[in-house]
Design a protein around this motif. Structure first.
Motif, PDB file in Angstrom:
ATOM      1  N   VAL A  63      -5.751   5.730  -6.784  1.00  0.00           N
ATOM      2  CA  VAL A  63      -4.590   5.448  -5.936  1.00  0.00           C
ATOM      3  C   VAL A  63      -4.946   5.458  -4.442  1.00  0.00           C
ATOM      4  CG1 VAL A  63      -2.318   6.295  -5.211  1.00  0.00           C
ATOM      5  CG2 VAL A  63      -2.907   6.179  -7.646  1.00  0.00           C
ATOM      6  N   PRO A  64      -5.704   6.455  -3.932  1.00  0.00           N
ATOM      7  CA  PRO A  64      -6.020   6.462  -2.492  1.00  0.00           C
ATOM      8  C   PRO A  64      -6.817   5.238  -2.038  1.00  0.00           C
ATOM      9  CG  PRO A  64      -6.392   8.628  -3.432  1.00  0.00           C
ATOM     10  CD  PRO A  64      -6.173   7.696  -4.585  1.00  0.00           C
ATOM     11  N   VAL A  65      -7.847   4.845  -2.803  1.00  0.00           N
ATOM     12  CA  VAL A  65      -8.673   3.722  -2.373  1.00  0.00           C
ATOM     13  C   VAL A  65      -7.892   2.410  -2.422  1.00  0.00           C
ATOM     14  CG1 VAL A  65      -9.662   3.329  -4.684  1.00  0.00           C
ATOM     15  CG2 VAL A  65     -10.891   2.561  -2.661  1.00  0.00           C
ATOM     16  N   GLY A  67      -4.592   2.215  -2.170  1.00  0.00           N
ATOM     17  CA  GLY A  67      -3.577   2.314  -1.126  1.00  0.00           C
ATOM     18  C   GLY A  67      -4.127   1.914   0.227  1.00  0.00           C
ATOM     19  N   LYS A  68      -5.352   2.344   0.492  1.00  0.00           N
ATOM     20  CA  LYS A  68      -6.003   1.983   1.754  1.00  0.00           C
ATOM     21  C   LYS A  68      -6.308   0.488   1.798  1.00  0.00           C
ATOM     22  CE  LYS A  68      -9.994   3.149   4.654  1.00  0.00           C
ATOM     23  NZ  LYS A  68     -11.205   4.020   4.774  1.00  0.00           N
ATOM     24  N   ALA A  69      -6.728  -0.069   0.662  1.00  0.00           N
ATOM     25  CA  ALA A  69      -7.106  -1.482   0.617  1.00  0.00           C
ATOM     26  C   ALA A  69      -5.917  -2.413   0.841  1.00  0.00           C
ATOM     27  CB  ALA A  69      -7.770  -1.796  -0.720  1.00  0.00           C
ATOM     28  N   VAL A  70      -4.733  -2.025   0.350  1.00  0.00           N
ATOM     29  CA  VAL A  70      -3.572  -2.922   0.439  1.00  0.00           C
ATOM     30  C   VAL A  70      -2.810  -2.777   1.752  1.00  0.00           C
ATOM     31  CG1 VAL A  70      -3.299  -2.814  -2.062  1.00  0.00           C
ATOM     32  CG2 VAL A  70      -1.882  -1.339  -0.623  1.00  0.00           C
ATOM     33  N   ARG A  71      -3.205  -1.826   2.584  1.00  0.00           N
ATOM     34  CA  ARG A  71      -2.460  -1.564   3.821  1.00  0.00           C
ATOM     35  C   ARG A  71      -2.361  -2.825   4.674  1.00  0.00           C
ATOM     36  NH1 ARG A  71      -4.965   3.362   6.307  1.00  0.00           N
ATOM     37  NH2 ARG A  71      -4.147   4.250   4.368  1.00  0.00           N
ATOM     38  N   ASN A  72      -1.143  -3.145   5.070  1.00  0.00           N
ATOM     39  CA  ASN A  72      -0.854  -4.302   5.937  1.00  0.00           C
ATOM     40  C   ASN A  72      -1.070  -5.655   5.252  1.00  0.00           C
ATOM     41  OD1 ASN A  72      -0.261  -2.557   8.148  1.00  0.00           O
ATOM     42  ND2 ASN A  72      -2.464  -2.414   8.600  1.00  0.00           N
ATOM     43  N   LEU A  73      -1.220  -5.653   3.931  1.00  0.00           N
ATOM     44  CA  LEU A  73      -1.384  -6.911   3.206  1.00  0.00           C
ATOM     45  C   LEU A  73      -0.096  -7.243   2.451  1.00  0.00           C
ATOM     46  CD1 LEU A  73      -4.979  -6.520   1.720  1.00  0.00           C
ATOM     47  CD2 LEU A  73      -4.281  -7.774   3.782  1.00  0.00           C
ATOM     48  N   GLY A  74       0.118  -8.524   2.215  1.00  0.00           N
ATOM     49  CA  GLY A  74       1.320  -8.963   1.525  1.00  0.00           C
ATOM     50  C   GLY A  74       1.113  -9.108   0.023  1.00  0.00           C
ATOM     51  N   PRO A  75       2.207  -9.239  -0.740  1.00  0.00           N
ATOM     52  CA  PRO A  75       2.128  -9.343  -2.202  1.00  0.00           C
ATOM     53  C   PRO A  75       1.248 -10.488  -2.690  1.00  0.00           C
ATOM     54  CG  PRO A  75       4.387  -8.947  -1.500  1.00  0.00           C
ATOM     55  CD  PRO A  75       3.598  -9.213  -0.255  1.00  0.00           C
ATOM     56  N   ALA A  76       1.296 -11.630  -2.010  1.00  0.00           N
ATOM     57  CA  ALA A  76       0.532 -12.792  -2.469  1.00  0.00           C
ATOM     58  C   ALA A  76      -0.972 -12.567  -2.364  1.00  0.00           C
ATOM     59  CB  ALA A  76       0.929 -14.029  -1.659  1.00  0.00           C
ATOM     60  N   VAL A  77      -1.395 -11.737  -1.408  1.00  0.00           N
ATOM     61  CA  VAL A  77      -2.821 -11.470  -1.224  1.00  0.00           C
ATOM     62  C   VAL A  77      -3.345 -10.520  -2.295  1.00  0.00           C
ATOM     63  CG1 VAL A  77      -4.561 -10.478   0.314  1.00  0.00           C
ATOM     64  CG2 VAL A  77      -2.712 -11.876   1.250  1.00  0.00           C
ATOM     65  N   VAL A  78      -2.609  -9.454  -2.548  1.00  0.00           N
ATOM     66  CA  VAL A  78      -3.123  -8.408  -3.438  1.00  0.00           C
ATOM     67  C   VAL A  78      -2.931  -8.742  -4.913  1.00  0.00           C
ATOM     68  CG1 VAL A  78      -2.751  -6.641  -1.694  1.00  0.00           C
ATOM     69  CG2 VAL A  78      -0.994  -7.036  -3.408  1.00  0.00           C
ATOM     70  N   PHE A  79      -2.018  -9.668  -5.220  1.00  0.00           N
ATOM     71  CA  PHE A  79      -1.862 -10.065  -6.624  1.00  0.00           C
ATOM     72  C   PHE A  79      -2.912 -11.120  -6.953  1.00  0.00           C
ATOM     73  CE2 PHE A  79      -0.113 -12.317 -10.293  1.00  0.00           C
ATOM     74  CZ  PHE A  79       0.191 -11.241 -11.118  1.00  0.00           C
ATOM     75  N   ASP A  80      -4.135 -10.647  -7.088  1.00  0.00           N
ATOM     76  CA  ASP A  80      -5.271 -11.523  -7.310  1.00  0.00           C
ATOM     77  C   ASP A  80      -6.342 -10.717  -8.041  1.00  0.00           C
ATOM     78  OD1 ASP A  80      -8.130 -12.427  -6.159  1.00  0.00           O
ATOM     79  OD2 ASP A  80      -6.794 -14.168  -6.250  1.00  0.00           O
ATOM     80  N   ALA A  81      -6.728 -11.164  -9.222  1.00  0.00           N
ATOM     81  CA  ALA A  81      -7.660 -10.401 -10.048  1.00  0.00           C
ATOM     82  C   ALA A  81      -8.990 -10.168  -9.342  1.00  0.00           C
ATOM     83  CB  ALA A  81      -7.894 -11.113 -11.380  1.00  0.00           C
ATOM     84  N   ASP A  89     -14.880  -2.118  -6.384  1.00  0.00           N
ATOM     85  CA  ASP A  89     -16.325  -2.309  -6.518  1.00  0.00           C
ATOM     86  C   ASP A  89     -16.706  -2.945  -7.850  1.00  0.00           C
ATOM     87  OD1 ASP A  89     -16.796  -1.148  -4.013  1.00  0.00           O
ATOM     88  OD2 ASP A  89     -16.715   0.854  -4.889  1.00  0.00           O
ATOM     89  N   GLY A  90     -15.835  -3.809  -8.359  1.00  0.00           N
ATOM     90  CA  GLY A  90     -16.143  -4.534  -9.585  1.00  0.00           C
ATOM     91  C   GLY A  90     -16.171  -3.683 -10.833  1.00  0.00           C
ATOM     92  N   LYS A  91     -15.540  -2.517 -10.799  1.00  0.00           N
ATOM     93  CA  LYS A  91     -15.563  -1.622 -11.947  1.00  0.00           C
ATOM     94  C   LYS A  91     -14.526  -2.047 -12.987  1.00  0.00           C
ATOM     95  CE  LYS A  91     -17.047   2.375  -9.224  1.00  0.00           C
ATOM     96  NZ  LYS A  91     -16.666   3.706  -8.730  1.00  0.00           N
ATOM     97  N   HIS A  92     -14.858  -3.034 -13.765  1.00  0.00           N
ATOM     98  CA  HIS A  92     -13.952  -3.455 -14.816  1.00  0.00           C
ATOM     99  C   HIS A  92     -14.739  -4.049 -15.971  1.00  0.00           C
ATOM    100  CE1 HIS A  92     -14.596  -7.327 -12.766  1.00  0.00           C
ATOM    101  NE2 HIS A  92     -14.413  -7.843 -13.973  1.00  0.00           N
ATOM    102  N   ALA A  93     -14.123  -4.035 -17.123  1.00  0.00           N
ATOM    103  CA  ALA A  93     -14.751  -4.625 -18.302  1.00  0.00           C
ATOM    104  C   ALA A  93     -13.990  -5.853 -18.762  1.00  0.00           C
ATOM    105  CB  ALA A  93     -14.807  -3.593 -19.425  1.00  0.00           C
ATOM    106  N   ASN A  94     -12.701  -5.891 -18.500  1.00  0.00           N
ATOM    107  CA  ASN A  94     -11.887  -6.976 -19.033  1.00  0.00           C
ATOM    108  C   ASN A  94     -10.679  -7.211 -18.135  1.00  0.00           C
ATOM    109  OD1 ASN A  94     -11.131  -8.937 -20.933  1.00  0.00           O
ATOM    110  ND2 ASN A  94      -9.785  -7.487 -21.968  1.00  0.00           N
ATOM    111  N   ILE A  95     -10.430  -8.471 -17.816  1.00  0.00           N
ATOM    112  CA  ILE A  95      -9.258  -8.852 -17.026  1.00  0.00           C
ATOM    113  C   ILE A  95      -8.352  -9.697 -17.900  1.00  0.00           C
ATOM    114  CG2 ILE A  95      -8.411 -10.124 -15.036  1.00  0.00           C
ATOM    115  CD1 ILE A  95     -11.035  -9.543 -13.625  1.00  0.00           C
ATOM    116  N   ILE A  96      -7.090  -9.304 -17.995  1.00  0.00           N
ATOM    117  CA  ILE A  96      -6.099 -10.078 -18.725  1.00  0.00           C
ATOM    118  C   ILE A  96      -5.032 -10.531 -17.738  1.00  0.00           C
ATOM    119  CG2 ILE A  96      -4.404 -10.078 -20.581  1.00  0.00           C
ATOM    120  CD1 ILE A  96      -6.001  -7.856 -21.905  1.00  0.00           C
ATOM    121  N   GLY A  97      -4.968 -11.832 -17.520  1.00  0.00           N
ATOM    122  CA  GLY A  97      -3.969 -12.344 -16.604  1.00  0.00           C
ATOM    123  C   GLY A  97      -4.576 -13.243 -15.554  1.00  0.00           C
TER     124      GLY A  97
END
Length: 243
Positions: A63-65, A67-81, A89-97
């Protein structure tokens, strides 16, 4: 026109699911929250956007990291896989959506179901449904959410073969979520639309709000929903972390 009371119920459901306030969904807003009870134990982040706001649900340690990343950004920017993945830092195994979250309460665009659409109710139907399942991949079958033990199933039978099948699942929201699958040899011929139409008709007749979820990349599936009157009231992205 989308009914206001349906929008209210849909947004109230998503607010409860995500653990945010209803008001967070109706004003321009980006918010990062710890997983609610609904998402407790999910090893990843789940993001919802309705075009107005964007809510990101994550395990507490992220949540903290975020929260810091989305500061001052709009919904259209952050809703992006890709953006979300890079923020972690690319820590994912699977993206759905992104997924299309459609809803309907108005049957004005629905059509009369043909006689080839019947309710699953016999051992013969079981055999035909198993043949359909064998023709599809396991992941396709899982995504259809068809389960004879949990809900009624509709079949479209042509020339002695099930060419499409569908059912619905009643979620905690009370909405009926449509699941559909078509035989690979009969896709692109309107059979899925016929089943979705029939399921929607039966659900709406019972007084339910119908829900249709599909990947936005599955443009034929999205087109089916929209042609029958389903309105997109939300989009989601789920990113599961590597263990």
């Amino acid at each position: 026109m989308v009914q206001i009371d349906m929008i209210d119920r849909v947004y109230a459901h998503w607010a409860e699911f995500l653990g945010c306030n209803y008001s967070d969904l109706i004003v321009p807003n980006v918010k990062v929250l710890q997983h609610s009870k609904s998402l407790d134990g999910y090893n990843g982040i789940y993001t919802f956007s309705n075009g107005i706001s964007c809510i990101i649900s994550a395990p507490l340690k992220y949540v903290p990291v975020l929260g810091k990343a989305v500061r001052n950004l709009g919904p259209a920017v952050v809703f992006d896989a890709e953006w979300l993945s890079q923020s972690l830092d690319g820590k994912h195994a699977n993206i759905i959506g992104p997924t299309f979250q459609g809803y309907i309460e108005d049957d004005s665009l629905l059509q009369t179901s043909p006689s080839s659409v019947i309710k699953y109710k016999s051992e013969h139907h079981r055999t035909l449904l198993e043949e359909l399942r064998d023709s599809c991949s396991e992941i396709e079958w899982q995504h259809s959410s068809i389960d004879e033990e949990k809900s009624s199933i509709l079949l479209q039978i042509l020339h002695g073969k099930v060419v499409a099948a569908g059912s619905w699942i009643k979620g905690e929201s009370g909405f009926l979520s449509v699941g559909i699958i078509t035989h690979p040899a009969y896709r692109g011929k309107g059979h899925a639309k016929t089943i979705v139409n029939a399921l929607s008709q039966r659900g709406l007749t019972s007084g339910a709000t119908m829900h249709y979820q599909t990947l936005e990349s599955n443009t034929p599936s999205v087109a089916i929903a929209q042609s029958l009157g389903y309105k997109c009231l939300g989009r989601t992205i789920a990113i599961r972390f590597s263990m």
